[in-house]
Design a protein around this motif. Structure first.
Motif, PDB file in Angstrom:
ATOM      1  N   VAL A 222       0.822  -1.510  -0.012  1.00  0.00           N
ATOM      2  CA  VAL A 222       0.132   0.214  -0.089  1.00  0.00           C
ATOM      3  C   VAL A 222       0.899   0.997   0.326  1.00  0.00           C
ATOM      4  O   VAL A 222       1.789   1.478   1.115  1.00  0.00           O
ATOM      5  CB  VAL A 222      -0.961   0.172   1.205  1.00  0.00           C
ATOM      6  CG1 VAL A 222      -1.800   0.890   1.641  1.00  0.00           C
ATOM      7  CG2 VAL A 222      -2.194  -1.590   1.301  1.00  0.00           C
ATOM      8  N   VAL A 223       0.537   2.346  -0.807  1.00  0.00           N
ATOM      9  CA  VAL A 223       1.784   3.290  -1.255  1.00  0.00           C
ATOM     10  C   VAL A 223       0.573   4.565  -0.778  1.00  0.00           C
ATOM     11  O   VAL A 223      -0.109   4.755  -1.728  1.00  0.00           O
ATOM     12  CB  VAL A 223       2.616   3.654  -2.200  1.00  0.00           C
ATOM     13  CG1 VAL A 223       2.919   4.650  -3.256  1.00  0.00           C
ATOM     14  CG2 VAL A 223       3.130   2.133  -2.560  1.00  0.00           C
ATOM     15  N   GLU A 224       0.597   5.019   0.136  1.00  0.00           N
ATOM     16  CA  GLU A 224      -0.435   6.303   0.374  1.00  0.00           C
ATOM     17  C   GLU A 224       0.291   7.503  -0.118  1.00  0.00           C
ATOM     18  O   GLU A 224       1.042   7.394  -1.314  1.00  0.00           O
ATOM     19  CB  GLU A 224       0.016   6.863   1.715  1.00  0.00           C
ATOM     20  CG  GLU A 224      -0.904   5.725   2.472  1.00  0.00           C
ATOM     21  CD  GLU A 224      -0.613   5.872   3.678  1.00  0.00           C
ATOM     22  OE1 GLU A 224      -1.068   7.483   4.323  1.00  0.00           O
ATOM     23  OE2 GLU A 224      -1.608   4.895   4.785  1.00  0.00           O
TER      24      GLU A 224
ATOM     25  N   ASP B 274       8.286  -5.019  -1.470  1.00  0.00           N
ATOM     26  CA  ASP B 274       7.446  -6.112  -0.960  1.00  0.00           C
ATOM     27  C   ASP B 274       6.866  -6.131   0.018  1.00  0.00           C
ATOM     28  O   ASP B 274       7.473  -6.084   1.331  1.00  0.00           O
ATOM     29  CB  ASP B 274       8.033  -6.824  -1.170  1.00  0.00           C
ATOM     30  CG  ASP B 274       8.818  -7.282  -2.341  1.00  0.00           C
ATOM     31  OD1 ASP B 274       7.897  -8.309  -3.389  1.00  0.00           O
ATOM     32  OD2 ASP B 274      10.422  -7.322  -2.877  1.00  0.00           O
ATOM     33  N   ALA B 275       5.245  -5.946   0.186  1.00  0.00           N
ATOM     34  CA  ALA B 275       4.532  -6.473   1.352  1.00  0.00           C
ATOM     35  C   ALA B 275       4.442  -5.146   2.654  1.00  0.00           C
ATOM     36  O   ALA B 275       5.767  -5.407   3.665  1.00  0.00           O
ATOM     37  CB  ALA B 275       4.995  -7.844   2.258  1.00  0.00           C
ATOM     38  N   ALA B 276       4.987  -3.852   1.666  1.00  0.00           N
ATOM     39  CA  ALA B 276       4.998  -2.908   2.928  1.00  0.00           C
ATOM     40  C   ALA B 276       3.619  -1.965   2.813  1.00  0.00           C
ATOM     41  O   ALA B 276       2.565  -2.074   2.097  1.00  0.00           O
ATOM     42  CB  ALA B 276       6.374  -2.368   2.348  1.00  0.00           C
ATOM     43  N   ARG B 277       4.013  -1.094   3.909  1.00  0.00           N
ATOM     44  CA  ARG B 277       2.271  -0.065   4.174  1.00  0.00           C
ATOM     45  C   ARG B 277       3.538   1.277   3.873  1.00  0.00           C
ATOM     46  O   ARG B 277       4.034   1.651   5.062  1.00  0.00           O
ATOM     47  CB  ARG B 277       2.017  -0.252   5.049  1.00  0.00           C
ATOM     48  CG  ARG B 277       0.699   0.690   4.987  1.00  0.00           C
ATOM     49  CD  ARG B 277      -0.707   0.645   6.551  1.00  0.00           C
ATOM     50  NE  ARG B 277      -1.807   1.992   5.475  1.00  0.00           N
ATOM     51  CZ  ARG B 277      -2.768   1.024   4.918  1.00  0.00           C
ATOM     52  NH1 ARG B 277      -2.945   0.609   4.645  1.00  0.00           N
ATOM     53  NH2 ARG B 277      -3.630   2.211   4.429  1.00  0.00           N
ATOM     54  N   ILE B 278       3.640   2.784   3.342  1.00  0.00           N
ATOM     55  CA  ILE B 278       4.009   3.987   3.036  1.00  0.00           C
ATOM     56  C   ILE B 278       2.810   4.582   3.744  1.00  0.00           C
ATOM     57  O   ILE B 278       1.822   4.703   2.173  1.00  0.00           O
ATOM     58  CB  ILE B 278       5.265   3.436   1.797  1.00  0.00           C
ATOM     59  CG1 ILE B 278       6.098   2.612   1.575  1.00  0.00           C
ATOM     60  CG2 ILE B 278       5.766   4.922   2.179  1.00  0.00           C
ATOM     61  CD1 ILE B 278       6.031   1.986   0.143  1.00  0.00           C
TER      62      ILE B 278
ATOM     63  N   GLU C 162       6.357   4.955   8.481  1.00  0.00           N
ATOM     64  CA  GLU C 162       5.664   6.156   8.861  1.00  0.00           C
ATOM     65  C   GLU C 162       5.633   7.165   7.813  1.00  0.00           C
ATOM     66  O   GLU C 162       6.024   8.253   7.092  1.00  0.00           O
ATOM     67  CB  GLU C 162       5.389   6.095   9.725  1.00  0.00           C
ATOM     68  CG  GLU C 162       4.902   4.529  10.777  1.00  0.00           C
ATOM     69  CD  GLU C 162       4.585   4.727  11.832  1.00  0.00           C
ATOM     70  OE1 GLU C 162       4.038   5.987  13.043  1.00  0.00           O
ATOM     71  OE2 GLU C 162       5.874   4.252  13.429  1.00  0.00           O
ATOM     72  N   ALA C 163       4.690   8.354   8.630  1.00  0.00           N
ATOM     73  CA  ALA C 163       3.907   9.895   7.911  1.00  0.00           C
ATOM     74  C   ALA C 163       5.348  10.684   7.539  1.00  0.00           C
ATOM     75  O   ALA C 163       5.959  10.791   8.875  1.00  0.00           O
ATOM     76  CB  ALA C 163       3.511  10.205   7.684  1.00  0.00           C
ATOM     77  N   GLY C 164       6.089  11.152   6.408  1.00  0.00           N
ATOM     78  CA  GLY C 164       7.389  11.793   6.199  1.00  0.00           C
ATOM     79  C   GLY C 164       8.342  11.344   6.416  1.00  0.00           C
ATOM     80  O   GLY C 164       9.884  12.149   6.559  1.00  0.00           O
TER      81      GLY C 164
END
Length: 310
Positions: A40-42, A54-58, A81-83
């Motif tokens: 998931v790339v926000e 791979d398998a990351a949340r950014i 996490e953010a920033g």
């Protein structure tokens, strides 16, 4: 590549891999040669050239510099996490959490969680210091630069000077100049123009210069390579960084000058501002964040605080 309404609102360049099960938020920018899988790339995220995620949340406002590796297929999720800022050719192991506003230095290997606003360096990564007194001027915003890149999409491949040859399969988006008989290996990526953030932007290579297969030359503040220089396969040269004193992490120039007959080994990383003197030798896999005297051989420096964000 997956095509969805979310991807169409981002800038996902040709030559990327974004698999099914991955989402990319509005205002994000993913550069040539990067693969993002099961992640998931926000919104409002920048990902540089030839990263592997791979398998990351950014989270929003993060920046991932070129040739970084986050997670691995089938591994525990990575959370950024953010920033946060992940420097060039950094490695983040599966299951690691990078706290908000944290900075991972170029070439660092992160094996444990990083607290918020902490700068880490080294292999394995260790805390260097905290970001203190940061000006709260908002999250990074790529809107303007994405608009400029979209506007020039049809001119993304720049002509080579007379006497230069390229083995193809890369992305040549730089303003080139230099001598004759310059050879660019297969898969070379080059960017930087004088109409960009710096009038020094571009890539200049002297006669008989050789750029190895898979090299990435980020010349936004200028890369000058002397005659007879030889860059081995997959070398990364970066001529910019970011101002850690501001939450928005604005672009900061760092020109790179590589002298005549310099030899840079495979998989090395060179981050400006720096000068590599004539005849210098950089060992394979080194991370260079400062000057190298003429005729000197270096295996790299990982802990230089002045370039920790690169």
């Amino acid at each position: 590549m997956e095509h969805s309404s979310r991807l169409l609102t981002a800038l996902v360049e040709a030559g990327t891999e974004v698999t099914a099960g991955t989402t990319v938020g509005a205002g994000s920018w993913i550069r040539f040669g990067t693969a993002v899988r099961a992640s998931v790339v926000e919104g409002g995220v920048f990902v540089g050239f030839r990263c592997r995620i791979d398998a990351a949340r950014i989270a929003t406002g993060c920046q991932i510099a070129s040739m970084s590796t986050l997670g691995r297929p089938g591994g525990a999720p990575v959370v950024v996490e953010a920033g946060a800022w992940i420097g060039a050719r950094a490695v983040v192991d599966p299951g690691v959490r990078i706290g908000p506003g944290a900075v991972v230095a170029a070439g660092a290997h992160v094996t444990a969680d990083v607290p918020a606003d902490t700068i880490v360096v080294g292999r394995p990564a260790r805390p260097l210091r905290r970001r203190q007194g940061v000006t709260e001027d908002g999250a990074p915003d790529f809107t303007d630069i994405i608009a400029r890149v979209r506007a020039r999409a049809d001119s993304g491949r720049r002509p080579l000077p007379p006497g230069w040859t390229s083995d193809g399969d890369g992305m040549l988006d730089a303003e080139f100049a230099g001598g004759d008989r310059v050879r660019l290996g297969v898969g070379v990526i080059a960017m930087g123009r004088s109409d960009g953030p710096s009038p020094r932007g571009g890539v200049r290579i002297g006669s008989h210069g050789r750029i190895g297969a898979g090299c990435v030359l980020e010349g936004s503040d200028g890369i000058d390579i002397g005659p007879g220089a030889d860059l081995g396969p997959r070398v990364l040269v970066v001529s910019s960084g970011h101002d850690l004193a501001r939450r928005s992490l604005p672009w900061q120039g760092g020109p790179v000058r590589i002298g005549a007959n310099v030899r840079i080994g495979a998989d090395a990383t060179v981050v400006g501002p720096c000068v590599l003197g004539d005849g210098a030798v950089v060992a394979p896999g080194a991370v260079v964040v400062g000057d190298v005297p003429a005729g000197h051989t270096t295996s790299g420096v990982l802990a230089a605080e002045r370039r920790a964000a690169s």
